[in-house]
Structure formats: C-alpha cells, structure tokens
Write an enzyme that holds these catalytic residues in place. Structure first.
Site, PDB file in Angstrom:
ATOM      1  N   GLU A 150     -54.033 -35.477 -24.076  1.00  0.00           N
ATOM      2  CA  GLU A 150     -54.835 -34.985 -22.963  1.00  0.00           C
ATOM      3  C   GLU A 150     -55.728 -33.793 -23.324  1.00  0.00           C
ATOM      4  O   GLU A 150     -55.510 -32.664 -22.865  1.00  0.00           O
ATOM      5  CB  GLU A 150     -53.927 -34.621 -21.776  1.00  0.00           C
ATOM      6  CG  GLU A 150     -53.128 -35.816 -21.291  1.00  0.00           C
ATOM      7  CD  GLU A 150     -52.663 -35.690 -19.841  1.00  0.00           C
ATOM      8  OE1 GLU A 150     -52.676 -34.573 -19.305  1.00  0.00           O
ATOM      9  OE2 GLU A 150     -52.283 -36.715 -19.252  1.00  0.00           O
ATOM     10  N   GLU A 342     -49.187 -42.918 -20.872  1.00  0.00           N
ATOM     11  CA  GLU A 342     -48.422 -42.278 -19.787  1.00  0.00           C
ATOM     12  C   GLU A 342     -48.823 -42.907 -18.468  1.00  0.00           C
ATOM     13  O   GLU A 342     -50.012 -43.118 -18.208  1.00  0.00           O
ATOM     14  CB  GLU A 342     -48.724 -40.780 -19.659  1.00  0.00           C
ATOM     15  CG  GLU A 342     -48.013 -39.911 -20.625  1.00  0.00           C
ATOM     16  CD  GLU A 342     -48.329 -38.420 -20.404  1.00  0.00           C
ATOM     17  OE1 GLU A 342     -48.582 -38.003 -19.255  1.00  0.00           O
ATOM     18  OE2 GLU A 342     -48.315 -37.698 -21.416  1.00  0.00           O
TER      19      GLU A 342
HETATM   20  C1  FCB Z   1     -49.548 -35.301 -17.975  1.00  0.00           C
HETATM   21  C2  FCB Z   1     -48.850 -34.658 -19.156  1.00  0.00           C
HETATM   22  C3  FCB Z   1     -47.353 -34.842 -19.156  1.00  0.00           C
HETATM   23  C4  FCB Z   1     -46.773 -34.739 -17.758  1.00  0.00           C
HETATM   24  C5  FCB Z   1     -47.512 -35.626 -16.801  1.00  0.00           C
HETATM   25  C6  FCB Z   1     -46.984 -35.608 -15.394  1.00  0.00           C
HETATM   26  O1  FCB Z   1     -50.718 -34.608 -17.698  1.00  0.00           O
HETATM   27  O2  FCB Z   1     -49.341 -35.178 -20.376  1.00  0.00           O
HETATM   28  O3  FCB Z   1     -46.813 -33.885 -20.027  1.00  0.00           O
HETATM   29  O4  FCB Z   1     -46.715 -33.431 -17.369  1.00  0.00           O
HETATM   30  O5  FCB Z   1     -48.870 -35.273 -16.770  1.00  0.00           O
END
Ligand code: FCB
Length: 435
Positions: A150, A342
């Site tokens: 990110e 994710e």
């Molecule tokens: C993302 C992050 C991860 C977690 C999720 C909810 O932005 O990469 O570490 O905090 O959100």
C-alpha cells in the site's frame, strides 16, 4: 490468508529487534496501543501455523519486520531475527502452505527515519539491500514475494495527512516518499530475482475505485482527478506510463511538486520493471463529488449509502466494485497475473454465551467478495489468488484492538485464540472451491 508483522507479532524488542517508526509513533503518544503484546505471534508461532493448516489455505501472506533482520536498517544482520522467519517459512512448507512474504508493511527502522526515511533518496538502496539479504536466506523455499504494501497509505497517510507513522504533513515529503517506495520496489524486484531463480515478485497496491457521485459533469471531472490522486499515481508508472500527466500538471501548478528534483534519470524505467503479478488490496469504493478531489480528512471517508451497508471502519460494502476493478485493471494494464493481496471486513462481534463468535456479517462480506473474484475471472481477468485480511484480530494501526478483521477471536487477557463462525465457513468454502 494475510497478516503483517507489526499487527500480530508483539515481542517488539526481543532477540535484538530494532525500533520501528510505528514503535516510535506509539511512544510519542500517537496510537492508543503499543506494539506489545499484539497477538504475541512471535512466541505462539507453532499454534498459529497449526490454525492455518486446519483452515486449509494453500498460501499465507505475512510480512517481515525489517527491524528484526537489520535492526538499524543497514549493517549487520541480526541472526536471531532472520531466524524467526526461517522457522516461519519452514513451518509453512512442512504444512504444505506456500509462503508469500511482504518485505515492507510500513514498519521502517527508526534509525533510517532519522536520516530521512522514505523522503530521502538513500532509502531506495537501503531497501534493495534488505530485499537481497532476506531473499538470499529464504529464497530456497520462498518463490512468491511481495515487495511493498500500500504505497499510497505509506506515502500519504504517513507524510501528508500525518495520521500514520512517521506523521509528516507536507506534499513534497509525501510525493518523494511515494516515488522512493516505487523506485525501491523496482530495485527489489531485480535484487530478489538475482538471488532466487523462478521467483515471482510483485507489489501490493491499495486502491479506492472512484465513481462520480451524481450525473453532474463536475462530479465526473472530480472523480477523474480523485482516481489520479489515489490510484493512477501508482498503477500508471508501475506499468511503464510514467506519472499521469493531468495530475503532474495539477501538482506542479499548485506548487506541490518539483518533478525534476524528485525524479532521477532512469527512475521511471526502474519503477516499470516487469512484475510477475499485480497485488491488489481492496476494501471499498468511493463516490466523488466536485470539491472532494482529494480527501480533506482521510479518516472520515464519506462512503455512499449502499444497500449492503458499511463495515465498522465506515467503509461501504461494495463487492461489485472489486469485480469491476479487477476487470478494469486487466483491460487497462494487462498485468501478467492479478492477486487480491487483501480483502476483509471489520466487525466487532465477540463470543456469545455458547463461546461461539457468530460473525455472520463477515461471512456475508467474504462470500460476496469471493463471488466477485469468480465473476471477474469469468469476465477474463487473470486473477490467480485471493488473500483474506486477516487470520486473527490484531492491531489495526491507529485504531488499536477496536477494529476486528480476524477470522479468529483473540482474548485480550489470555491471548487465547478462538476460531469464529467465519473461520469454519471459510474452511468449507475452500473445500468447496477446490471441488
Ligand atoms: C490495509 C492494511 C492492513 C490492514 C487493513 C485493514 O490498509 O494493509 O495492514 O490494516 O488495511
């Protein structure tokens, strides 16, 4: 299944680990909870690996704490720290689970921050060196590597909005940090490939797909700018297009960017180093109206009023957004492979009297998003992986233990782990999808 070091490991000064910018951010009073005990995963490794094996996943995304391996960011390797990841990788391989480490999930060594961190040019070679050290040691067993997590969040929440470590608040720092994250990524891809034959390497990029809030053409224009600020700024250069011209012009008109000073000869080629996959972190989408081309306050993220509701982060539930964005990325950039690195939901349901956590809303969220991935594949997007965030309730950065994304409940007094209903659901979903 996905986790990150700072969020689960604890043991923040064990076995020679150095201080990270998130440890320091807490020491400076900027977060409600510190790095310890988190989930004490550092000392409960075997138990957590057994839970992963029982869940039945065939891949696990975790992150490596730079400060365990190189406590000061550069210099001598801390054998005990690297040894922890060595055991983690062995434990995964023994259980038939493919390791997917992330090299940088935001926990920069504080010593490097003191010489400028991601704002300073030196960082790109420091990161490259760290990537080389780790891949040389683990590369005989690890084939899949995620370089950075990110970059928008690390650069902008950390250096423009100041709400994440290291807490800076200026455009120049944010843009330089983002640029160096991308250059560091490109150098790391080559460094890893130099050490590991057949390595598959890619970045984990966050996104906030934007839609105009109404039919008003002004909202459509704002939505294009927001998309440039939030998404294209990273996806375009990674795919060889350089930074988006409309946004470059905007930043230079607003006096935010001196591109000549930031971008060195050859940088854009390094950033465009071919990836084996494009990792995408997806949680929600955003309707954009004129005047909100950039976020005034990123912690108050004004979602739409979706029929599917919101998670407890205040994020609109929009599984169709995941399907559409995967297809859009495929059509726009043709990445070799897409991996959802994710996806998950924060809901705070705890154990009932029967001791069971009935987190039906998380099951609904995940089921809809898994379907969205299946739909994206049917529409031609080459999606080859999907990681749920997260294995267990953990430290949600500045929100401490209050936001719970886990499929496993962690008792905050005893740290005992209890799989939630979503864990059992995901376990059978994995079996079903494997057929
Ligand atoms: C993302 C992050 C991860 C977690 C999720 C909810 O932005 O990469 O570490 O905090 O959100």
């Amino acid at each position: 299944m996905a986790t990150s070091a700072f969020q689960i490991e604890g043991a923040s000064r064990a076995d020679g680990k150095g201080e990270s910018i998130w440890d320091r951010f807490h020491a400076d009073g900027k977060t409600p909870v510190g790095p310890d005990p988190a989930c004490d995963h550092y000392h409960r490794l075997e138990e957590d690996l057994d839970l992963l094996a029982y869940l039945g996943v065939d891949a696990y995304r975790f992150s490596i704490a730079w400060t365990r391996v190189l406590p000061e960011g550069t210099g001598d390797v801390n054998a005990a720290g690297l040894g922890f990841y060595d055991r983690l990788v062995d434990g995964l391989v023994e259980r038939g689970i493919e390791p997917w480490p992330t090299l940088y999930h935001w926990d920069l060594p504080q010593d490097l921050q003191e010489s400028g961190g991601w704002v300073s040019r030196d960082i790109v070679h420091q990161f490259e060196n760290y990537a080389r050290v780790v891949s040389a040691r683990l590369g005989d067993r690890v084939k899949n590597w995620i370089t950075i997590n990110e970059p928008w969040v690390a650069a902008f929440l950390g250096h423009l909005y100041g709400v994440f470590a290291p807490g800076l608040t200026d455009w120049n720092s944010a843009l330089r940090a983002g640029h160096h994250l991308l250059v560091g990524h490109g150098l790391a891809v080559s460094a890893i490939k130099g050490e590991v034959s057949e390595a598959a390497v890619g970045p984990g990029i966050d996104c906030r797909p934007a839609r105009p809030a109404s039919d008003d053409p002004a909202d459509a224009g704002a939505s294009v700018v927001f998309d440039g600020f939030r998404n294209r700024w990273f996806f375009d250069p990674l795919h060889g297009r350089g930074y988006p011209e409309d946004i470059m012009r905007r930043y230079s008109d607003l006096g935010r960017l001196d591109a000549g000073e930031m971008i060195e000869v050859g940088d854009m080629e390094v950033i465009a180093t071919a990836n084996d996959f494009l990792g995408l972190n997806y949680y929600t989408t955003l309707p954009v109206s004129a005047g909100s081309e950039e976020l005034d306050d990123p912690e108050v993220d004004p979602g739409p009023d979706p029929s599917d509701g919101y998670t407890e982060m205040g994020w609109a539930i929009d599984p169709g957004g995941l399907r559409d964005y995967l297809v859009d990325l495929h059509e726009e950039y043709s990445p070799a492979s897409l991996v959802v690195t994710e996806n998950g939901a924060s809901f705070s349901d705890g154990p009932n009297d029967d001791g069971v956590v009935h987190d039906q809303r998380r099951i609904d969220y995940l089921a809809a998003h898994v379907r969205a991935v299946v739909d994206a594949r049917a529409a031609g997007a080459p999606v080859d992986g999907y990681f749920v965030w997260s294995l267990m309730d953990n430290i949600e950065w500045t929100q401490g233990y209050d936001q719970k994304f886990g499929l496993i409940w962690v008792d905050r007094d005893t740290l005992e782990r209890t799989p939630k209903a979503s864990f059992d659901w995901y376990r059978s979903e994995i079996e079903r999808l494997r057929g």
